[in-house]
Design a protein around this motif. Structure first.
Motif, PDB file in Angstrom:
ATOM      1  N   ARG A  41      -9.524   1.889   0.445  1.00  0.00           N
ATOM      2  CA  ARG A  41      -8.153   2.128   0.901  1.00  0.00           C
ATOM      3  C   ARG A  41      -7.947   1.571   2.308  1.00  0.00           C
ATOM      4  O   ARG A  41      -6.927   0.927   2.595  1.00  0.00           O
ATOM      5  N   GLN A  42      -8.909   1.786   3.179  1.00  0.00           N
ATOM      6  CA  GLN A  42      -8.789   1.279   4.551  1.00  0.00           C
ATOM      7  C   GLN A  42      -8.736  -0.245   4.565  1.00  0.00           C
ATOM      8  O   GLN A  42      -7.951  -0.842   5.306  1.00  0.00           O
ATOM      9  N   VAL A  80       0.821  -1.216   0.000  1.00  0.00           N
ATOM     10  CA  VAL A  80       0.000   0.000   0.000  1.00  0.00           C
ATOM     11  C   VAL A  80       0.856   1.268   0.000  1.00  0.00           C
ATOM     12  O   VAL A  80       0.399   2.318  -0.458  1.00  0.00           O
ATOM     13  N   ASP A 131      -2.447  -5.759   3.035  1.00  0.00           N
ATOM     14  CA  ASP A 131      -1.061  -5.297   3.021  1.00  0.00           C
ATOM     15  C   ASP A 131      -0.127  -6.483   2.773  1.00  0.00           C
ATOM     16  O   ASP A 131      -0.181  -7.491   3.472  1.00  0.00           O
ATOM     17  N   ALA A 145      -6.156   0.084  -3.098  1.00  0.00           N
ATOM     18  CA  ALA A 145      -5.051   0.830  -2.483  1.00  0.00           C
ATOM     19  C   ALA A 145      -5.004   2.272  -2.970  1.00  0.00           C
ATOM     20  O   ALA A 145      -4.474   3.150  -2.284  1.00  0.00           O
ATOM     21  N   GLU A 174      -5.297  -1.448   3.511  1.00  0.00           N
ATOM     22  CA  GLU A 174      -4.312  -1.314   4.595  1.00  0.00           C
ATOM     23  C   GLU A 174      -4.500  -2.383   5.664  1.00  0.00           C
ATOM     24  O   GLU A 174      -3.531  -2.966   6.159  1.00  0.00           O
ATOM     25  N   ASP A 175      -5.754  -2.638   6.025  1.00  0.00           N
ATOM     26  CA  ASP A 175      -6.033  -3.550   7.144  1.00  0.00           C
ATOM     27  C   ASP A 175      -5.887  -5.020   6.772  1.00  0.00           C
ATOM     28  O   ASP A 175      -5.374  -5.819   7.558  1.00  0.00           O
TER      29      ASP A 175
END
Length: 376
Positions: free
Chosen positions: A353-354, A188, A361, A297, A357-358
């Motif tokens: 996007r969140q 990311v 990744d 991402a 990341e969570d």
């Protein structure tokens, strides 16, 4: 003291950097001497040199990515066994169909103790109606999977549906362990979140195959353009050597009609994603689609199918919409919703996007794989 020798078996040179680069780096950081075996790399000096810069030892193998030629496949099997003995491999991991099958068998024949496989998707032989050549291929590949996977210590899957199917079909014996990981992951940190373009724009990135939903994308685009002629529908990809490939005639017709804008094959898809407001993948089945993770991402809403591998990437109404496989009307309706509601598209993109990341990744994904293989 001898370093742990880890051999990665692949079928497509490009995938080693794009999909497995961070895994290679993680293996080296874990103290492994990394080797890769892949066909056709001798003619691609750029990828070979980039792998060498990573400290990877490269081996060209006579493996045909497509087709089922018994003589050539046996040649690849014995070449892999010879290579594994020569480099004294301690670990072997194959991904995609032929590297999994022949890499697993060669590792077993060579006496490699730590044998692993990564199922990244099921491909042509498992999708669509099983008739004619596809039925023959499906039967043959299932038999080869059943025999080769029984030689592994653990098999990784990229979604729970594929794992369940392999268990249901007895392609994976009860004694063989399996683990679901969140796809190949995405770094990311290499993806920014650009603002959405003022004019709604849709994007599909895929090999131009029928089971990627390319035809449905073009058909939905034609429907939407009847109401919103200024909306862009871009297509990135290439016509693959595959029985299910879109024809050049079909592609040319879509371009000539102004239905899609074809960008060809791109080495870096980030500019194309940046110019889109919504990412679309109407695929019939995936492992976990890398292009969706890249779009997530970059903060883009996603419309994809309620199909294995795809449904894991989207919370319906959260970061995008799920539509039934091959349902052009539902696909077009979801597109129209996001054309008419710019704020919803932006909010869904932020959730994407969140989630990237969570959940996706790449460093988190690789940490799980290394732990499961006993390398950390």
């Amino acid at each position: 003291m001898k370093k742990t020798v880890f051999l990665l078996v692949a079928s497509f040179p490009d995938s080693l950097i794009k999909f497995r680069g961070p895994l290679i780096e993680a293996l080296r950081e874990a103290g492994c001497q990394v080797h890769v075996a892949v066909p056709g790399l001798s003619g691609d000096s750029d990828i070979a040199s980039r792998l060498s810069e990573l400290g990877v030892q490269v081996h060209d193998i006579p493996l045909q990515r497509t087709g089922m030629n018994p003589v050539k496949d046996l040649s690849a099997l014995f070449a892999l066994r010879k290579l594994m003995r020569r480099i004294r491999a301690d670990y072997v991991l194959g991904y995609t169909i032929k590297p999994v099958i022949y890499g697993s068998l060669a590792a077993w024949m060579a006496g490699v103790e730590n044998r692993f496989a990564l199922i990244t998707g099921l491909g042509y032989a498992f999708t669509g109606e099983a008739t004619g050549l596809r039925k023959v291929l499906r039967t043959l590949i299932q038999q080869l999977y059943r025999f080769s996977l029984s030689r592994n210590r653990l098999v990784f899957f990229q979604n729970p549906d594929d794992e369940a199917l392999f268990r249901q079909l007895s392609l994976l014996k009860p004694a063989i362990l399996s683990r679901v990981v969140n796809g190949s992951g995405v770094d990311v940190a290499e993806y920014t979140v650009p603002p959405l373009p003022e004019t709604p724009s849709f994007l599909l990135i895929a090999r131009l195959l029928g089971d990627k939903g390319v035809r449905e994308y073009a058909q939905a685009a034609a429907l939407v353009k009847q109401r919103f002629p200024n909306v862009m529908f871009r297509l990135v990809g290439w016509i693959d050597d595959n029985p299910d490939a879109i024809s050049q005639v079909e592609l040319d017709a879509w371009i000539a009609a102004g239905t899609v804008e074809f960008l060809g094959k791109l080495s870096d898809v980030r500019p194309a994603i940046s110019e889109s407001s919504v990412y679309v993948l109407p695929s019939y089945r995936e492992g976990t689609p890398r292009t969706v993770l890249e779009a997530m991402a970059m903060g883009r809403a996603v419309i994809t199918t309620d199909a294995p591998g795809c449904r894991e990437t989207v919370v319906h109404g959260g970061n995008g919409f799920l539509v039934p496989v091959q349902d052009v009307s539902a696909l077009a309706e979801s597109m129209i919703k996001l054309i008419e509601n710019h704020e919803q598209a932006a909010a869904m993109g932020a959730r994407s996007r969140q989630m990237a990341e969570d959940k996706y990744d790449v460093h988190k994904v690789n940490a799980v794989m290394l732990k499961e293989m006993g390398l950390t």
